[in-house]
Design a protein around this motif. Structure first.
Motif, mmCIF file in Angstrom:
data_model
loop_
_atom_site.group_PDB
_atom_site.id
_atom_site.type_symbol
_atom_site.label_atom_id
_atom_site.label_comp_id
_atom_site.label_asym_id
_atom_site.label_seq_id
_atom_site.Cartn_x
_atom_site.Cartn_y
_atom_site.Cartn_z
ATOM 1 N N THR A 264 0.834 -1.201 0.000
ATOM 2 C CA THR A 264 0.000 0.000 0.000
ATOM 3 C C THR A 264 0.862 1.241 0.000
ATOM 4 N N LEU B 194 0.584 5.302 0.350
ATOM 5 C CA LEU B 194 -0.285 6.386 0.800
ATOM 6 C C LEU B 194 0.382 7.723 0.484
ATOM 7 N N SER C 40 -0.022 1.849 7.406
ATOM 8 C CA SER C 40 -0.826 0.767 6.859
ATOM 9 C C SER C 40 -0.289 -0.557 7.422
ATOM 10 N N ASN C 41 -0.800 -1.663 6.900
ATOM 11 C CA ASN C 41 -0.427 -2.976 7.438
ATOM 12 C C ASN C 41 1.014 -3.344 7.107
ATOM 13 N N TRP D 197 3.870 0.664 2.499
ATOM 14 C CA TRP D 197 3.836 -0.402 3.500
ATOM 15 C C TRP D 197 3.610 -1.738 2.804
ATOM 16 N N PHE E 75 -7.469 -5.216 6.099
ATOM 17 C CA PHE E 75 -6.719 -4.062 5.594
ATOM 18 C C PHE E 75 -6.987 -2.844 6.475
ATOM 19 N N LEU F 63 -5.644 1.545 6.957
ATOM 20 C CA LEU F 63 -4.746 2.678 6.773
ATOM 21 C C LEU F 63 -5.173 3.780 7.734
#
Length: 893
Positions: free
Chosen positions: A152, A154, A166-167, A185, A196, A198
């Motif tokens: 992910t 961002l 995020s994860n 991430w 999931f 964020l």
């Protein structure tokens, strides 16, 4: 924007489960965060599922409340004729066996009041994707049996959102043009979309470390707004204790380099176990003595543990479909209950859990929304985050633990984790692991997962004095529930833990026909296994007729009928070795005395309080060997909610009057002992949240509540002195509630003043203000609805915030029965208005607030008619969400 989920509700059935037609090996998200126009670009590496039945199936993705900007397949842009778009789906009729799908959408987090998917909470972006919120972020196979590796990226305004989370582990970050920045991430563990998460915001964090049993160093961070940094230490200690306990008791080690918790003001639930990035309601993570009660500290500890334990029982092994929800929730509630019992008082924890179960889950079992621990169908999965799935599901796991023993249960859990790691499992997978580890057949036991309702045990006994043989006959039944009649239900496999009490204490138990058990150190405790509709158990070698102590430690979630005399209950209270059973006997004795007063009240006769209860409570107060926390629990009378649950027809006024009458009588009769308990348990040293200190505060404040109930101005003044001098929120809130709930002239004169002073002092602490709102909304004194309506106009109330709704609407309708159930139906009309309002804002919260109206069949005919009218008005509302429609329609069926 696409329409919301207000289409004609459809029922989803477990029996129709099919494996997904496609799998997603990699999920790449690029999220450009803007309050009203966030752009999400997804790149999905997909393939057909070799286990699917149809090798030519079209690709059907879920999606809601978003604007489709573009779509490409293997790098080629698709035109509108190559896909079909509806309010809730995106269909691609022609795809290859392996392909890469890119989709670009725009969403509006600021307008997302449902708090599902990506939304704004005050100044931060955050997500809630369980159960089906991810489909509000991008088009996806949003189901728990589709697991993917997520990466992910961002991007956001750095000044407003300097923290991007995020994860997994952060692998890259940097600066962008126009004051923006980004972070990438990567989570190496495949997970379903519901895990999931964020977060983006102006946050600060506290940091600590944990070294795992294999020597790995893990970074621990709790992110909050800067004003809340001083409220994180307890949560951090709870997290470290949880990690250590899970290694020692279950052999489960954490698997990422970092574990993060973020506190959020606007959240539908308590917390969410997203892989490596837990998002918490502020009420479940922030704690310090000045602003948090002991119950608040315990809740933080329990919820932090619960979400951490999900890393294995929920994340590493997830559920195949939402019908298996209790596989992760029931199992994890059991694990967090074990943790709390080990760290604090096992008896206190058991009493708290059983009180919740008996009062609320048993009522759920008896209502229109009754369902098995594993439901057979649903319209809206959000409605099945219930006490049945969580609390009863935990009790089902506890029964397996009881039947197998701790050592074998651990072997079964190890096997379950090993067999299903990285996959999506079913309840059958869990039970079969327990069977393999123990060599036992649990096929009958699995009925607990498929049959709804609370089983009822009827017990009779006889004693052959000459032979020294005592016989217990236990029969079981289960009432009608929506999915099956009583006649259609098969007998459950029920562990019934017992003790046999003699004049000098617990007697040795010898079951007829069995050799003595030389491996068990305690021969005064035995677990019987009830598997038939009726069974008789004979015990030999008894020198006297015993008192049966049944369901010790509440070994099964059942209702028990045995004609205990009050003398027998007193004997159990003073003589049995099981702490839970002593408390339970006290509750049974109090119920009988309150019912005496109720009968007198209905018959307009003089009210007599049986001195057996007075003397039993006096003995408890004078017993220096007892834990003060247990003394406090034994003194507290059964709640109006529990008295309502066990009533055939709920008589609101009689229950309220009788309980309050008995409480006032006890306060007068035990004034000397209660005053002594108050003084003896008043701490003058530094504040502590250890079990012993909490126990003393619990007894002190229970004594204060009774003393104020006596009506003496002396004790109202004592409550005011405690309120003014309190150095912790436990004592402050207890004193405030005692004054507000007292109907004495002095208390009513003081109440507006102390409430106003309290608000001025704490108005900038949202969680404290929520408690202030609840004290007033739950106050049983007259004019309750008008008081609540004024609270809703107060500057502290915001109907868009779930915590505020629960503090006012939930407290009034769920915890203030004598006012909510006013004979004119005004409370029902008030709740119907709130449901209609909330339905447009947050359907999840709306449907959960409906619960008090769903119990309409339990009341007198006049109230039934008024509650039905309110339900019918809600059902007639245009644009009703699936969440609310399901609850209302089932309630009216």
């Amino acid at each position: 924007m696409a329409a919301s989920r207000d289409s004609q509700p459809q029922t989803i059935y477990l029996k129709n489960y099919k494996v997904p037609d496609f799998l997603i090996d990699e999920t790449h998200l690029d999220v450009d965060l803007q309050p009203s126009a966030t752009r999400v670009n997804s790149r999905l590496v997909m393939r057909r599922n070799p286990a699917a039945a149809d090798p030519a199936a079209p690709l059907l993705l879920s999606g809601q409340e978003m604007k489709l900007l573009g779509i490409s397949l293997d790098g080629r842009e698709l035109n509108e004729g190559e896909y079909e778009l509806s309010d809730e789906t995106l269909l691609l009729p022609n795809v290859q066996d392996r392909f890469e799908l890119c989709v670009s959408v725009q969403i509006d987090p600021a307008a997302n009041t449902s708090l599902e998917g990506l939304y704004k909470s005050r100044t931060m972006f955050c997500t809630q994707c369980e159960a089906e919120g991810f489909r509000k972020i991008t088009y996806y196979l949003d189901r728990p049996d589709v697991l993917s590796v997520f990466t992910t990226r961002l991007a956001a305004d750095k000044a407003l959102f300097p923290v991007l989370l995020s994860n997994g582990n952060e692998v890259e970050s940097g600066e962008l043009e126009n004051g923006r920045h980004y972070a990438v991430w990567h989570d190496p563990f495949p997970k379903p979309a519901y895990l999931f998460a964020l977060v983006a915001g102006d946050l600060e964090f506290i940091e600590d470390r944990f070294t795992t049993c294999s020597g790995r160093d893990v970074t621990l961070r709790i992110f909050v707004e800067s004003k809340d940094l001083d409220k994180c230490d307890h949560a951090m200690r709870s997290l470290q204790n949880s990690m250590r306990w899970d290694e020692e008791v279950y052999g489960r080690e954490y698997d990422l380099d970092i574990y993060m918790i973020v506190a959020v003001d606007d959240f539908n639930m308590g917390a969410m176990e997203n892989k490596g990035l837990n998002i918490f309601n502020t009420s479940c993570v922030l704690a310090k003595p000045e602003t948090t009660t002991d119950l608040g500290f315990q809740r933080v500890e329990s919820v932090v543990a619960h979400e951490y334990f999900h890393n294995w029982s929920g994340n590493r092994v997830t559920c195949r479909d939402w019908f298996q929800l209790s596989l992760k929730e029931g199992f994890t509630v059991f694990r967090d209950s074990q943790f709390s019992a080990d760290l604090n008082s096992a008896t206190v924890k058991r009493v708290e859990d059983v009180s919740l179960l008996r009062t609320l889950q048993f009522a759920e079992d008896a209502g229109p929304m009754a369902h098995p621990v594993r439901p057979a169908s649903f319209m809206e999965i959000s409605n099945f985050y219930t006490l049945t799935v969580y609390e009863k599901g935990s009790e089902v796991v506890r029964m397996i633990h009881t039947l197998l023993g701790a050592e074998t249960f651990r072997k079964g859990s190890d096997l379950y984790f090993a067999n299903n790691d990285g996959g999506a499992a079913t309840i059958e997978d869990f039970v079969s692991a327990m069977e393999e580890a123990s060599g036992r057949d649990l096929s009958q036991f699995k009925l607990w997962y498929s049959q709804a309702g609370t089983p009822r045990l009827q017990v009779t006994d006889e004693f052959d004095e000459d032979a020294g043989v005592y016989r217990l006959t236990i029969s079981q039944s289960c009432p009608d529930t929506p999915e099956a009649t009583a006649a259609e239900k098969q007998p459950f496999h029920i562990p019934v833990a017992i003790g046999l009490l003699g004049e000098a204490g617990n007697l040795a138990i010898h079951l007829q026909g069995e050799a003595p058990d030389t491996e068990t150190s305690d021969n005064t405790h035995r677990v019987l296994e009830l598997t038939e509709a009726e069974q008789t158990f004979a015990f030999t070698g008894l020198p006297e007729r015993p008192i049966p102590v049944l369901l010790r430690d509440f070994s099964a979630p059942v209702k028990l009928e045995y004609p205990y005399s009050r003398a027998q209950l007193q004997a159990i209270m003073s003589g049995d070795s099981d702490g839970f059973s002593r408390w339970d006997a006290c509750q049974k004795l109090a119920v009988g005395v309150i019912e005496d007063v109720m009968r007198a009240h209905r018959g307009d006769r003089n009210y007599q309080v049986d001195q057996a209860l007075v003397e039993a409570c006096r003995a408890v107060l004078n017993d220096q060997s007892l834990d003060p926390a247990i003394v406090a629990l034994m003194l507290q009378l059964p709640s109006e909610g529990y008295l309502s649950e066990i009533a055939t027809v709920i008589d609101v006024e009689a229950i309220n009057f009788s309980r309050e009458y008995v409480k006032a009588y006890l306060a007068g009769a035990l004034e000397t002992e209660l005053n002594a308990a108050y003084q003896a348990n008043t701490d003058t040293g530094p504040f502590s949240v250890d079990a012993a200190a909490m126990a003393r505060r619990s007894l002190k404040n229970t004594a204060l509540t009774f003393l104020v109930k006596s009506g003496s101005d002396l004790y109202v003044q004592l409550a005011q002195q405690q309120l003014d001098g309190a150095t912790n929120m436990t004592d402050e809130m207890a004193a405030l509630a005692a004054i507000v709930n007292s109907d004495s002239a002095l208390a009513q004169k003081l109440a507006p003043v102390v409430l106003n002073n309290f608000y001025r002092k704490w108005q900038h602490e949202a969680l404290v203000v929520n408690q202030w709102l609840t004290v007033q909304a739950a106050c049983p004194l007259s004019d309750g609805l008008a008081r609540v309506q004024r609270l809703m106009q107060h500057e502290a109330f915001d109907i868009r915030n779930p915590n505020k709704v629960r503090s006012v609407v939930g407290a009034f309708c769920g915890n203030n029965p004598v006012n909510f159930h006013a004979a004119d139906g005004s409370g029902y009309e008030f709740l119907a208005d709130r449901i209609i309002e909330l339905n447009k804002l947050n359907p999840q919260v709306a449907s959960r607030q409906l619960t008090p109206l769903t119990k309409w069949k339990r009341y007198d005919e006049k109230r039934q008619a008024l509650m039905l009218k309110a339900l019918q008005r809600v059902k007639a509302e245009e644009g009703l969400s699936r969440d609310v429609f399901e609850v209302v329609s089932k309630s009216l069926a």
